[in-house]
Design an enzyme around this catalytic site. Structure first.
Site, PDB file in Angstrom:
ATOM      1  N   GLU A 225       0.826  -1.207   0.000  1.00  0.00           N
ATOM      2  CA  GLU A 225       0.000   0.000   0.000  1.00  0.00           C
ATOM      3  C   GLU A 225       0.866   1.266   0.000  1.00  0.00           C
ATOM      4  O   GLU A 225       0.510   2.257  -0.631  1.00  0.00           O
ATOM      5  CB  GLU A 225      -0.941  -0.002   1.213  1.00  0.00           C
TER       6      GLU A 225
ATOM      7  N   HIS B   8       1.870   2.252  -3.429  1.00  0.00           N
ATOM      8  CA  HIS B   8       0.939   3.136  -4.126  1.00  0.00           C
ATOM      9  C   HIS B   8       1.188   4.600  -3.760  1.00  0.00           C
ATOM     10  O   HIS B   8       1.061   5.493  -4.605  1.00  0.00           O
ATOM     11  CB  HIS B   8      -0.501   2.758  -3.767  1.00  0.00           C
TER      12      HIS B   8
ATOM     13  N   HIS C 208       2.104   7.628  -6.297  1.00  0.00           N
ATOM     14  CA  HIS C 208       1.404   8.912  -6.319  1.00  0.00           C
ATOM     15  C   HIS C 208       2.379  10.078  -6.236  1.00  0.00           C
ATOM     16  O   HIS C 208       2.266  11.059  -6.977  1.00  0.00           O
ATOM     17  CB  HIS C 208       0.409   8.963  -5.153  1.00  0.00           C
TER      18      HIS C 208
END
Length: 227
Positions: free
Chosen positions: A94, A97, A101
Site C-alpha cells: 500500500e 501506491h 502517487h
C-alpha cells in the site's frame, strides 16, 4: 457457448485464486517479524520522504488501500497491528501506491482519472445492460450504451494491473533492501520469497478480475452482433 465456457472458467479460477491467497495469507501470517504493519508502513514512507502521508486503521479483512485523495495509507486491523510477514508485505504494498502517487506514476494517474467515470458506470451498467437486452428489438441503442459503460469498467480493470504489479515490486525491493524480510525462518525458507509470493497471489486476483471483465464484455458484444 465458447463465451459461457470462458465465463465459467474465470469463475472457477477466481475461486481457486482467492482460496490460495487466503491460505498464503494465513501461512505467512504465522511468520513473525519484529515490526508491526503500521511500523513497516511508517518506515517505508519516511525512507521515501513522504511525510505528508498518514497511516490509519480501518475495519474489515483485506480492506487495505491507499487513498490518493487524502494521502492516507489505510490498513486493516490485522495488518496495522500484525507483527508478521503477511502484514509487512501488505503494508509495504500500500505504501508502494503512495510512492507511485508522489512520483507521478503514469498508470496510477490514469486510473485515478478514470475513477469518477468507472464509479458512475459500475453503478448503472448492469441495469442498463439488462434493459438493453430486454428491449433490444425496439431500442438497440440502449444495449450499445451499456456496452460502452461496461467497456469503461473493463478499461479500469486493465489499467489496475500495472499499478498493482508495480506497487508489489516496489514493496518487495524495499523490504529486501532494508533487510526487513531478508532472512530465513526456522524451516530454512527465504522470507523475502514468501513476501513476493503473497503479493503475487494478491495480484492474481486483479488478473482474474480483468479477464472476467473482458470475457463479459465480449459476451454482451456477441449479443449485440447476433441481434
Amino acid at each position: 457457448m465458447n463465451i459461457w465456457a470462458i465465463l465459467l472458467l474465470v469463475m472457477a479460477l477466481s475461486f481457486i485464486v482467492q482460496a490460495v491467497l487466503n491460505r498464503k495469507i494465513n501461512k505467512y501470517g504465522k511468520v513473525t517479524l519484529p515490526m508491526t504493519g503500521a511500523e513497516v508502513a511508517a518506515k517505508m514512507l519516511a525512507d521515501n520522504g513522504l511525510n505528508d502521508v498518514s497511516i490509519t486503521q480501518v475495519n474489515g479483512k483485506l480492506t487495505d488501500h491507499y487513498n490518493p485523495a487524502d494521502k492516507t495509507v489505510n490498513l486493516s486491523r490485522e495488518v496495522y497491528s500484525g507483527r508478521n510477514l503477511a502484514a509487512a508485505a501488505v503494508a509495504a504494498h500500500e505504501c508502494g501506491h503512495a510512492v507511485q502517487h508522489a512520483t507521478g506514476y503514469a498508470p496510477l494517474q490514469f486510473r485515478s482519472a478514470l475513477v469518477p467515470i468507472a464509479s458512475f458506470a459500475s453503478k448503472w451498467v448492469q441495469w442498463i445492460l439488462l434493459a438493453g437486452v430486454i428491449v433490444i428489438e425496439f431500442t438497440p441503442a440502449l444495449l450499445y450504451a451499456g456496452i460502452v459503460l461496461f467497456a469503461t469498467t473493463t478499461l479500469f480493470s486493465l489499467v489496475t494491473l500495472p499499478v498493482e504489479i508495480n506497487a508489489s515490486r516496489r514493496a518487495t525491493e524495499w523490504l529486501d533492501f532494508n533487510r526487513i524480510t531478508s532472512s530465513y525462518n526456522s524451516d530454512g525458507e527465504d522470507t523475502t520469497a514468501m513476501a513476493r509470493d503473497a503479493l503475487k497471489w494478491a495480484a492474481m486476483t486483479y488478473v482474474i478480475a480483468a479477464i472476467g471483465s473482458l470475457a463479459t464484455l465480449f459476451y454482451y458484444i456477441a449479443i449485440a452482433r447476433e441481434r
